[in-house]
Design a protein around this motif. Structure first.
Motif, PDB file in Angstrom:
ATOM      1  N   ALA A  63      10.837  18.940  18.691  1.00 45.57           N
ATOM      2  CA  ALA A  63      11.259  19.811  19.471  1.00 45.57           C
ATOM      3  C   ALA A  63      10.220  20.511  20.643  1.00 45.57           C
ATOM      4  O   ALA A  63      10.450  21.185  21.608  1.00 45.57           O
ATOM      5  CB  ALA A  63      11.780  21.002  18.760  1.00 45.57           C
ATOM      6  N   LEU A  64       9.011  20.016  20.435  1.00 51.23           N
ATOM      7  CA  LEU A  64       7.935  20.473  21.236  1.00 51.23           C
ATOM      8  C   LEU A  64       8.211  20.009  22.535  1.00 51.23           C
ATOM      9  O   LEU A  64       8.465  18.945  22.817  1.00 51.23           O
ATOM     10  CB  LEU A  64       6.461  19.683  20.898  1.00 51.23           C
ATOM     11  CG  LEU A  64       5.779  20.271  19.367  1.00 51.23           C
ATOM     12  CD1 LEU A  64       4.762  19.415  18.996  1.00 51.23           C
ATOM     13  CD2 LEU A  64       5.217  21.677  19.860  1.00 51.23           C
ATOM     14  N   THR A  65       7.758  20.788  23.545  1.00 52.62           N
ATOM     15  CA  THR A  65       7.621  20.628  25.094  1.00 52.62           C
ATOM     16  C   THR A  65       6.461  20.990  25.594  1.00 52.62           C
ATOM     17  O   THR A  65       5.692  21.724  24.886  1.00 52.62           O
ATOM     18  CB  THR A  65       9.127  21.278  25.663  1.00 52.62           C
ATOM     19  OG1 THR A  65       8.499  22.595  25.834  1.00 52.62           O
ATOM     20  CG2 THR A  65      10.150  21.245  25.027  1.00 52.62           C
ATOM     21  N   GLU A  66       6.281  20.850  26.735  1.00 48.35           N
ATOM     22  CA  GLU A  66       5.045  21.170  27.625  1.00 48.35           C
ATOM     23  C   GLU A  66       5.015  22.853  27.568  1.00 48.35           C
ATOM     24  O   GLU A  66       3.928  23.296  27.744  1.00 48.35           O
ATOM     25  CB  GLU A  66       4.884  20.775  29.098  1.00 48.35           C
ATOM     26  CG  GLU A  66       4.411  19.212  28.875  1.00 48.35           C
ATOM     27  CD  GLU A  66       4.258  18.526  30.057  1.00 48.35           C
ATOM     28  OE1 GLU A  66       4.613  19.194  31.107  1.00 48.35           O
ATOM     29  OE2 GLU A  66       4.154  17.346  30.217  1.00 48.35           O
ATOM     30  N   LYS A  67       6.275  23.198  27.419  1.00 47.26           N
ATOM     31  CA  LYS A  67       6.270  24.697  27.478  1.00 47.26           C
ATOM     32  C   LYS A  67       6.061  25.577  26.236  1.00 47.26           C
ATOM     33  O   LYS A  67       6.057  26.784  26.173  1.00 47.26           O
ATOM     34  CB  LYS A  67       7.366  25.333  28.338  1.00 47.26           C
ATOM     35  CG  LYS A  67       7.426  24.980  29.747  1.00 47.26           C
ATOM     36  CD  LYS A  67       8.447  25.178  30.418  1.00 47.26           C
ATOM     37  CE  LYS A  67       8.112  25.173  31.917  1.00 47.26           C
ATOM     38  NZ  LYS A  67       9.404  25.406  32.795  1.00 47.26           N
TER      39      LYS A  67
END
Ligand SMILES: *Cc1c(COP(=O)(O)O)cnc(C)c1O
Length: 378
Positions: free
Chosen positions: A130-134
């Motif tokens: 679920a990790l994103t750059e944001k």
């Protein structure tokens, strides 16, 4: 200092001026200055109040953090922490997070552009996916409410450190008596102090502990800017409650273990969720990071009708939301605490209509068993 001693002697104790062994209630809003900006550490009670500060020092010590902050409710504390983030930031939450937290995130702070994902954090792979750059934070409850799911805090904190994101733990269920998330790498620890810390169903409060000066400045800035502080009298009540946290948690633990054994003997009861059970998923992880299993048990009585029957007929279990009190409390999450979660999502999470949640208190366990049995078989 060991835990039980720290509960009594941690933070700021008593009053140096008078020798009073209890911290005075400074029922005051403002403080006399000798000259402009010349004060004795306090200017205005939103910014700081000596009674609140004593409580903030105590929770800081109990969690082994850098600074503590006291708010007017658990939700006010959680709101303040979320307000340290910016529009466009993304936070990953445990999927069966407290219903009020889900509502705050999905219906309120969402309006200000804070993005959220809800995943089963008991598998760290789900967080990674679920990790994103944001992504700026990972927010976890362990054990969760009401299914007592366990998240491995060390694994999550390793991931959080690797990605440079803040790791937040809501430690309401375990309390600092059984579990200290900062020891396992958490950056921010949250409490609904309304529950075990207060312990007597007489105060609504929230606490935040942070592990660094930078986070302390950010949280205090939001606290002072948005003003959701805890008043002096409630701060005092909470300190009074915390003094007996150790004996209460030990006795609640004994009662709960006995009640779980009793539930196991009843053919009507299925799916008992309790982190101290041998076959509870995550038990080993829980035992590594917590020294007790707490007083929360959820189990299925078979149907919404039977749950309703039990709740109507119990005498010593109080039908009420909340948990962690001296009185045993009973609730049906699908109809009460988790009613704000849409029905299809509830089903996904396993929160069935027959799921009953109890918070075991300090009554004689034989009375609790007898009472539950007569209500179940009425
Ligand atoms: C009750 C609770 C909250 C909210 O706290 P309030 O004091 O009711 O505002 C947050 N998290 C958990 C796990 C809770 O049980």
């Amino acid at each position: 200092m060991r835990k039980k001693t720290q509960l009594i002697h941690g933070g700021i104790t008593g009053d140096e001026k008078t020798g009073a062994v209890s911290v005075p209630i400074y029922q005051v809003s403002t403080y006399k200055q000798d000259g402009v900006g010349q004060h004795k550490g306090y200017e205005y009670s939103r910014t700081g109040n000596p009674t609140r500060f004593a409580l903030e020092q105590l929770i800081k010590d109990l969690e082994g953090g850098h600074a503590g902050f006291a708010f007017g409710s658990g939700m006010a504390a959680i709101t303040a922490v979320l307000m340290t983030f910016n529009q466009g930031d993304h936070i990953i939450f445990t999927d069966d997070v407290y219903g009020g937290t889900y509502r705050l995130v999905s219906k309120v702070v969402h309006r200000f552009g804070l993005e959220a994902s809800f995943v089963d954090t008991s598998e760290v792979e789900n967080i990674e996916a679920a990790l994103t750059e944001k992504t700026k934070a990972i927010y976890v409850e362990t054990p969760t409410n009401p299914l007592l799911k366990i998240t491995d805090m060390k694994k999550v904190s390793d991931l959080a450190k690797d990605k440079g994101v803040t790791f937040i733990v809501d430690n309401t269920f375990s309390t600092p008596y059984w579990q200290n998330p900062i020891d396992f790498g958490a950056d921010i620890v949250l409490h609904s102090a309304t529950k075990y810390l207060g312990g007597h169903s007489d105060v609504v409060a929230g606490l935040v502990v942070v592990n660094s000066e930078a986070l302390a400045e950010e949280v205090h800035f939001v606290l002072n800017s948005s003003g959701g502080i805890l008043g002096p009298h409630d701060s005092w009540l909470l300190m009074r409650g915390i003094k007996t946290l150790g004996v209460r948690m030990e006795e609640i633990e004994n009662n709960t273990r006995e009640f779980v054994e009793f539930l196991q003997s009843l053919p009507e009861i299925t799916n008992i969720y309790y982190p101290g059970l041998q076959d509870h998923k995550g038990r080993e992880v829980h035992e590594r990071q917590a020294s007790g299993s707490g007083g929360m048990i959820s189990f299925d009585v078979g149907s919404g009708e039977r749950a309703d029957q039990v709740l109507r007929n119990v005498k010593y279990f109080t039908l009420a939301e909340s948990l962690g009190a001296v009185e045993s409390l009973i609730s049906v999450p699908a109809m009460m605490t988790h009613a704000s979660i849409p029905a299809d999502r509830r089903a996904e999470l396993g929160i069935t209509d027959g799921l009953v949640r109890v918070s075991i208190g300090l009554e004689d366990i034989e009375d609790l068993k007898e009472d539950f049995l007569q209500a179940l078989r009425k």
